[in-house]
Design a protein around this motif. Structure first.
Motif, PDB file in Angstrom:
ATOM      1  N   LEU A 138      -4.557   4.266  -4.147  1.00 51.90           N
ATOM      2  CA  LEU A 138      -4.991   2.936  -4.563  1.00 51.90           C
ATOM      3  C   LEU A 138      -5.952   3.095  -5.738  1.00 51.90           C
ATOM      4  O   LEU A 138      -7.010   3.712  -5.604  1.00 51.90           O
ATOM      5  CB  LEU A 138      -5.686   2.212  -3.403  1.00 51.90           C
ATOM      6  CG  LEU A 138      -6.090   0.756  -3.624  1.00 51.90           C
ATOM      7  CD1 LEU A 138      -4.878  -0.095  -3.973  1.00 51.90           C
ATOM      8  CD2 LEU A 138      -6.785   0.195  -2.376  1.00 51.90           C
ATOM      9  N   CYS A 149      -4.333  -3.662  -2.082  1.00 50.29           N
ATOM     10  CA  CYS A 149      -2.968  -3.578  -1.592  1.00 50.29           C
ATOM     11  C   CYS A 149      -2.914  -4.209  -0.205  1.00 50.29           C
ATOM     12  O   CYS A 149      -3.955  -4.542   0.382  1.00 50.29           O
ATOM     13  CB  CYS A 149      -2.461  -2.137  -1.564  1.00 50.29           C
ATOM     14  SG  CYS A 149      -3.329  -1.051  -0.399  1.00 50.29           S
ATOM     15  N   CYS A 163       0.828  -1.209   0.000  1.00 44.44           N
ATOM     16  CA  CYS A 163       0.000   0.000   0.000  1.00 44.44           C
ATOM     17  C   CYS A 163       0.860   1.256   0.000  1.00 44.44           C
ATOM     18  O   CYS A 163       1.825   1.357   0.766  1.00 44.44           O
ATOM     19  CB  CYS A 163      -0.931   0.016   1.212  1.00 44.44           C
ATOM     20  SG  CYS A 163      -2.209  -1.257   1.199  1.00 44.44           S
TER      21      CYS A 163
END
Length: 285
Positions: free
Chosen positions: A187, A193, A183
């Protein structure tokens, strides 16, 4: 009563029919896919998918009408399947799913035409979801040897929106730590993620904490509850240094303690073990 010759005929016919069924035949007209899946879609978002109608005949197909029944969150956006469809040609229905509630939803699209297999019908499915979700929402680490770090556990963040999700730095509390992941600060739409979480118990006992993922949503941050226990499994013995000491009256002596592990390593446990004196009138800890 049938003769032997006549008794065999139905058997031959049945076998021939079964063989033809097994080989299969292309239907005069096909509406596909059989199940049009929209997947997880965030509330307030809309996803468009396409269904196709194909005329497999050698003559034109006359299309009379279509119907969309079931949950009203599914809607027809556009189509070019009107009038007559030439042999071997395909036309399209463009459908949208705009969920109004969280949970699975479904509908059906049916087309009425001049083909012998009319009406053709497919199922539409989709799930209304929060804008973003995290899984699991809680993690319990098994007993971990005190002062050592556990193997990491995975937390997955999913963006169910049709637009990118902005993410701020996550916060983690207690005796837990972030050990990597995929992450970042952004996103993509419908992206996923991960965060990797570890646990390091400082002593024997139970511990709790949390992972807070700060996302740019009106619903606020996403939280994962964390828990774990510190244990002594893996410790063979405790070594105290010095093993013996002569302490002049009125002075102090520093002792240290190390835990000897099954794998041959040792860990410092001076601040973890409980110290006591066998004769408090002479020595106090």
């Amino acid at each position: 009563m049938f003769s032997k010759g006549r008794a065999r005929l139905p058997v031959v016919v049945i076998v021939a029919l079964l063989a033809a069924t097994a080989m299969g035949q292309t239907p005069p007209t096909t509406l596909s896919p059989a199940i049009l899946q929209f997947g997880n879609v965030a509330l307030g978002n809309s996803v468009i998918k396409t269904a196709s109608l194909t005329n497999n005949q050698t003559v034109a197909l006359s299309i009379a009408s279509f119907s969309l029944t079931g949950n009203p969150d599914f809607a027809l956006i556009s189509e070019n399947c009107t009038g007559s469809l030439p042999p071997g040609r395909t036309c399209f229905y463009h459908l949208a799913f705009n969920p109004s509630a969280i949970g699975p939803e479904s509908a059906s699209l049916a087309v009425n035409d001049s083909a012998s297999n009319s009406p053709q019908e497919i199922t539409l499915t989709g799930t209304g979801s929060p804008p973003a979700t995290v899984a699991p929402t809680s993690i319990t680490f098994p007993s971990q040897l005190i002062t050592t770090t556990s193997a990491s556990k995975i937390v997955t963040l999913v963006n169910n929106q049709t637009v990118a999700l902005n993410i701020s730095s996550p916060a983690i509390s207690g005796n837990f730590a972030l050990a990597g992941g995929t992450c970042g600060n952004n996103l993509p739409a419908f992206g996923k993620c991960t965060y990797l979480v570890t646990f390091t118990p400082p002593s024997v006992g139970k511990f709790t904490g949390s992972l807070t993922i700060n996302v740019a949503l009106s619903s606020g941050p996403l939280t994962v509850n964390l828990s774990g226990a510190g244990g002594t499994t893996g410790i063979q013995s405790i070594t105290v240094a010095p093993a013996s000491a002569s302490i002049p009256s009125g002075t102090a002596q520093q002792f240290t303690a190390s835990a000897n592990l099954n794998n041959g390593n040792a860990i410092a446990v001076t601040n973890i073990v409980r110290w006591s004196s066998s004769n408090t009138k002479v020595v106090k800890v």
